[in-house]
Design an enzyme around this catalytic site. Structure first.
Site, PDB file in Angstrom:
ATOM      1  N   GLY A  46     -25.519 -54.966  -9.993  1.00 43.89           N
ATOM      2  CA  GLY A  46     -26.377 -54.694  -9.088  1.00 43.89           C
ATOM      3  C   GLY A  46     -25.711 -53.927  -7.971  1.00 43.89           C
ATOM      4  O   GLY A  46     -24.462 -54.139  -7.953  1.00 43.89           O
ATOM      5  N   GLN A  51     -23.842 -50.954   0.527  1.00 42.52           N
ATOM      6  CA  GLN A  51     -22.953 -50.973  -0.153  1.00 42.52           C
ATOM      7  C   GLN A  51     -22.005 -49.535  -0.264  1.00 42.52           C
ATOM      8  O   GLN A  51     -20.806 -49.586  -0.505  1.00 42.52           O
ATOM      9  CB  GLN A  51     -22.627 -51.687  -1.542  1.00 42.52           C
ATOM     10  N   CYS A  89     -19.572 -60.076  -6.556  1.00 41.37           N
ATOM     11  CA  CYS A  89     -20.024 -59.174  -5.497  1.00 41.37           C
ATOM     12  C   CYS A  89     -19.140 -57.821  -5.531  1.00 41.37           C
ATOM     13  O   CYS A  89     -17.936 -57.858  -5.516  1.00 41.37           O
ATOM     14  CB  CYS A  89     -20.374 -59.378  -4.105  1.00 41.37           C
ATOM     15  N   LEU A  90     -19.718 -56.643  -5.792  1.00 39.88           N
ATOM     16  CA  LEU A  90     -18.643 -55.507  -5.740  1.00 39.88           C
ATOM     17  C   LEU A  90     -18.036 -55.181  -4.537  1.00 39.88           C
ATOM     18  O   LEU A  90     -17.051 -54.599  -4.498  1.00 39.88           O
ATOM     19  CB  LEU A  90     -19.629 -54.276  -6.215  1.00 39.88           C
ATOM     20  N   HIS A 131     -29.399 -61.664  -4.446  1.00 36.77           N
ATOM     21  CA  HIS A 131     -28.283 -61.124  -4.146  1.00 36.77           C
ATOM     22  C   HIS A 131     -28.382 -59.588  -3.161  1.00 36.77           C
ATOM     23  O   HIS A 131     -27.796 -59.521  -2.150  1.00 36.77           O
ATOM     24  CB  HIS A 131     -27.102 -61.003  -5.332  1.00 36.77           C
ATOM     25  N   GLU A 132     -29.040 -58.724  -4.130  1.00 35.43           N
ATOM     26  CA  GLU A 132     -29.350 -57.605  -3.482  1.00 35.43           C
ATOM     27  C   GLU A 132     -30.249 -57.381  -2.161  1.00 35.43           C
ATOM     28  O   GLU A 132     -29.915 -56.699  -1.358  1.00 35.43           O
ATOM     29  CB  GLU A 132     -29.707 -56.391  -4.739  1.00 35.43           C
ATOM     30  N   HIS A 135     -28.380 -58.310   0.695  1.00 30.16           N
ATOM     31  CA  HIS A 135     -27.596 -57.172   1.310  1.00 30.16           C
ATOM     32  C   HIS A 135     -28.263 -56.545   2.007  1.00 30.16           C
ATOM     33  O   HIS A 135     -27.756 -55.838   3.186  1.00 30.16           O
ATOM     34  CB  HIS A 135     -26.733 -56.368   0.042  1.00 30.16           C
TER      35      HIS A 135
HETATM   36 ZN   LIG Z   1     -23.089 -57.696  -3.462  1.00 26.53          ZN
END
Ligand SMILES: [Zn+2]
Length: 182
Positions: A46, A51, A89-90, A131-132, A135
């Site tokens: 995701g 991000q 998480c990226l 999670h997204e 963000h």
């Molecule tokens: Zn993340």
């Protein structure tokens, strides 16, 4: 392909709540494509617009071979939680920690053409939606951990080799802040 660089923990954009999308135009379609390309390249399950430095309420997902996106999401969560599932998480490369999340989520929003969409997910898909969407509110997965787990996570983050790359020394400088809030 339009792969963007992924902002890392420490970048203020990750703590800034994103604005709702108002115009379902060509630029929005390009943003969805950039998010998709960047997520697939990473690779990740995701990716949310902040991000890649864009303050709009848009995310993409790729979970259980299902690729999609959601705009202006609203979540309805189950009361039952998975408290042990690992989450990464990226924006925190290479790290994952047990993070409590609702097991089921119904996500309502729009696709890039402005048509209403309802998505239902369990387990990893539900975790991804939560999670997204977090963000988009400037909330990170470390905020969802209990105090003990967060302490362990922060230690690992401090020791991560990428840490400090996103916000080089600005925090500790008595001089220039480059116009950024500290
Ligand atoms: Zn993340």
């Amino acid at each position: 392909m339009a792969i963007q660089s992924i902002r890392l923990f420490g970048d203020p954009v990750l703590r800034t709540p994103a604005e709702p999308v108002k115009d379902f135009d060509k630029e929005l379609r390009k943003l969805v494509k950039d998010l998709t390309d960047t997520m697939m390249d990473a690779p990740g399950a995701g990716l949310a617009a902040p991000q890649i430095g864009v303050g709009l309420r848009v995310f993409t997902y790729y979970v259980d071979d299902q690729l999609g996106h959601l705009i202006n999401p609203n979540l309805d969560l189950s009361d039952d939680q998975d408290t042990e599932g690992e989450e990464g998480c990226l924006s925190f490369p290479g790290l994952s920690f047990p993070t409590p999340r609702a097991i089921r989520a119904v996500a309502k929003g729009f696709n890039m053409h402005g048509e209403p969409v309802t998505l239902e997910g369990t387990d990893l898909m539900a975790r991804c939606f939560q999670h997204e969407t977090d963000h988009l509110d400037g909330i990170l997965f470390i905020d969802r951990m209990d105090a003990k787990q967060r302490k362990l996570a922060m230690k690992a983050i401090r020791e991560a080799e990428w840490n400090g790359v996103a916000a080089p020394a600005i925090k500790f400088s008595p001089h220039s802040t480059h116009g950024k809030a500290l």
